[in-house]
Design a protein around this motif. Sequence first.
Motif, PDB file in Angstrom:
ATOM      1  N   VAL A   1       0.741  -1.201   0.104  1.00 33.98           N
ATOM      2  CA  VAL A   1      -0.073  -0.051   0.044  1.00 33.98           C
ATOM      3  C   VAL A   1       1.113   1.337   0.085  1.00 33.98           C
ATOM      4  CG1 VAL A   1      -1.562   1.431   1.629  1.00 33.98           C
ATOM      5  CG2 VAL A   1      -2.125  -1.142   1.118  1.00 33.98           C
ATOM      6  N   ALA A   2       0.685   2.256  -0.779  1.00 30.52           N
ATOM      7  CA  ALA A   2       1.204   3.546  -0.534  1.00 30.52           C
ATOM      8  C   ALA A   2       0.176   4.515  -0.104  1.00 30.52           C
ATOM      9  CB  ALA A   2       1.554   4.133  -2.162  1.00 30.52           C
ATOM     10  N   ARG A   3       0.618   5.311   0.873  1.00 28.04           N
ATOM     11  CA  ARG A   3      -0.336   6.234   1.708  1.00 28.04           C
ATOM     12  C   ARG A   3       0.169   7.715   1.269  1.00 28.04           C
ATOM     13  NH1 ARG A   3      -0.692   5.083   7.801  1.00 28.04           N
ATOM     14  NH2 ARG A   3       1.557   5.161   7.538  1.00 28.04           N
ATOM     15  N   ALA A   4      -0.968   8.594   0.834  1.00 30.17           N
ATOM     16  CA  ALA A   4      -0.591   9.944   0.770  1.00 30.17           C
ATOM     17  C   ALA A   4      -1.786  10.922   1.320  1.00 30.17           C
ATOM     18  CB  ALA A   4      -0.530  10.249  -0.745  1.00 30.17           C
ATOM     19  N   GLU A   5      -1.399  12.032   1.944  1.00 31.73           N
ATOM     20  CA  GLU A   5      -2.453  13.046   2.535  1.00 31.73           C
ATOM     21  C   GLU A   5      -3.321  13.441   1.276  1.00 31.73           C
ATOM     22  OE1 GLU A   5      -0.696  15.984   4.423  1.00 31.73           O
ATOM     23  OE2 GLU A   5      -0.079  15.313   6.022  1.00 31.73           O
ATOM     24  N   ALA A   6      -4.636  13.443   1.667  1.00 30.01           N
ATOM     25  CA  ALA A   6      -5.744  14.033   0.885  1.00 30.01           C
ATOM     26  C   ALA A   6      -5.431  15.654   0.565  1.00 30.01           C
ATOM     27  CB  ALA A   6      -6.972  13.535   1.315  1.00 30.01           C
ATOM     28  N   PRO A   7      -5.537  16.102  -0.766  1.00 34.30           N
ATOM     29  CA  PRO A   7      -4.974  17.493  -0.832  1.00 34.30           C
ATOM     30  C   PRO A   7      -6.046  18.450  -0.158  1.00 34.30           C
ATOM     31  CG  PRO A   7      -5.798  16.527  -2.792  1.00 34.30           C
ATOM     32  CD  PRO A   7      -5.898  15.232  -1.901  1.00 34.30           C
ATOM     33  N   HIS A   8      -7.419  17.944  -0.003  1.00 34.09           N
ATOM     34  CA  HIS A   8      -8.443  18.791   0.589  1.00 34.09           C
ATOM     35  C   HIS A   8      -8.374  18.844   2.090  1.00 34.09           C
ATOM     36  CE1 HIS A   8     -10.104  14.841   0.457  1.00 34.09           C
ATOM     37  NE2 HIS A   8     -11.142  15.146   1.507  1.00 34.09           N
ATOM     38  N   ASP A   9      -7.783  17.905   2.773  1.00 31.95           N
ATOM     39  CA  ASP A   9      -7.905  17.864   4.324  1.00 31.95           C
ATOM     40  C   ASP A   9      -6.788  17.063   4.721  1.00 31.95           C
ATOM     41  OD1 ASP A   9      -8.562  17.393   7.007  1.00 31.95           O
ATOM     42  OD2 ASP A   9     -10.904  16.941   6.408  1.00 31.95           O
ATOM     43  N   ARG A  10      -5.819  17.620   5.369  1.00 26.89           N
ATOM     44  CA  ARG A  10      -4.745  17.005   6.146  1.00 26.89           C
ATOM     45  C   ARG A  10      -4.852  15.684   6.943  1.00 26.89           C
ATOM     46  NH1 ARG A  10      -1.713  21.453   8.923  1.00 26.89           N
ATOM     47  NH2 ARG A  10      -1.637  19.856  10.446  1.00 26.89           N
ATOM     48  N   ARG A  11      -6.075  15.838   7.642  1.00 33.16           N
ATOM     49  CA  ARG A  11      -6.635  14.525   8.465  1.00 33.16           C
ATOM     50  C   ARG A  11      -6.919  13.331   7.696  1.00 33.16           C
ATOM     51  NH1 ARG A  11     -11.224  17.868  11.067  1.00 33.16           N
ATOM     52  NH2 ARG A  11     -11.419  18.152   8.999  1.00 33.16           N
ATOM     53  N   VAL A  12      -7.012  13.461   6.310  1.00 35.02           N
ATOM     54  CA  VAL A  12      -7.626  12.256   5.653  1.00 35.02           C
ATOM     55  C   VAL A  12      -6.370  11.581   4.878  1.00 35.02           C
ATOM     56  CG1 VAL A  12      -8.905  11.657   3.687  1.00 35.02           C
ATOM     57  CG2 VAL A  12      -9.869  13.413   5.315  1.00 35.02           C
ATOM     58  N   GLU A  13      -6.013  10.530   4.985  1.00 34.64           N
ATOM     59  CA  GLU A  13      -5.089   9.763   4.205  1.00 34.64           C
ATOM     60  C   GLU A  13      -5.705   8.865   3.088  1.00 34.64           C
ATOM     61  OE1 GLU A  13      -2.874   7.559   6.649  1.00 34.64           O
ATOM     62  OE2 GLU A  13      -1.146   9.336   6.889  1.00 34.64           O
ATOM     63  N   LYS A  14      -5.190   9.119   1.919  1.00 33.47           N
ATOM     64  CA  LYS A  14      -5.488   8.144   0.776  1.00 33.47           C
ATOM     65  C   LYS A  14      -4.596   7.033   0.832  1.00 33.47           C
ATOM     66  CE  LYS A  14      -5.067  10.059  -3.088  1.00 33.47           C
ATOM     67  NZ  LYS A  14      -5.257  10.989  -4.344  1.00 33.47           N
ATOM     68  N   ALA A  15      -5.120   5.785   0.597  1.00 32.91           N
ATOM     69  CA  ALA A  15      -4.359   4.583   0.453  1.00 32.91           C
ATOM     70  C   ALA A  15      -4.592   3.856  -0.926  1.00 32.91           C
ATOM     71  CB  ALA A  15      -4.636   3.627   1.642  1.00 32.91           C
ATOM     72  N   GLU A  16      -3.187   3.645  -1.643  1.00 34.72           N
ATOM     73  CA  GLU A  16      -3.554   3.193  -2.824  1.00 34.72           C
ATOM     74  C   GLU A  16      -2.651   1.864  -2.822  1.00 34.72           C
ATOM     75  OE1 GLU A  16      -2.384   5.729  -5.786  1.00 34.72           O
ATOM     76  OE2 GLU A  16      -3.888   7.256  -5.294  1.00 34.72           O
ATOM     77  N   LEU A  17      -3.300   0.975  -3.720  1.00 38.16           N
ATOM     78  CA  LEU A  17      -2.506  -0.536  -3.640  1.00 38.16           C
ATOM     79  C   LEU A  17      -1.544  -0.384  -4.838  1.00 38.16           C
ATOM     80  CD1 LEU A  17      -5.559  -2.792  -3.789  1.00 38.16           C
ATOM     81  CD2 LEU A  17      -4.343  -2.381  -1.853  1.00 38.16           C
ATOM     82  N   THR A  18      -0.275  -0.877  -4.519  1.00 33.59           N
ATOM     83  CA  THR A  18       0.572  -0.890  -5.358  1.00 33.59           C
ATOM     84  C   THR A  18       0.793  -1.931  -6.182  1.00 33.59           C
ATOM     85  OG1 THR A  18       2.268  -2.241  -3.567  1.00 33.59           O
ATOM     86  CG2 THR A  18       1.916   0.106  -3.358  1.00 33.59           C
TER      87      THR A  18
END
Length: 69
Positions: A29-46
């Motif tokens: 998994v790769a995680r990144a902060e959501a651009p609209h809200d720092r409290r939200v993280e996006k997780a994408e499958l690698t």
Amino acid sequence: MPRRPRPRRVVGHSHPKVSLARLEEFGLVARAEAPHDRRVEKAELTPERRRFSDGVQALIDARENPPGA
């Protein structure tokens, strides 16, 4: 006197983050902060996750259908 059932332990809010951190350690998994809200993280499958799941599926298939059976 009958025993009362014990209350179930509630998992804290940090639990999903811990799980994602472990998956990230394994490169699945790769995680990144959501651009609209720092409290939200996006997780994408690698792509590594696909290779991992394909390997696991191959092991399951081999166990369920052994050669010569």
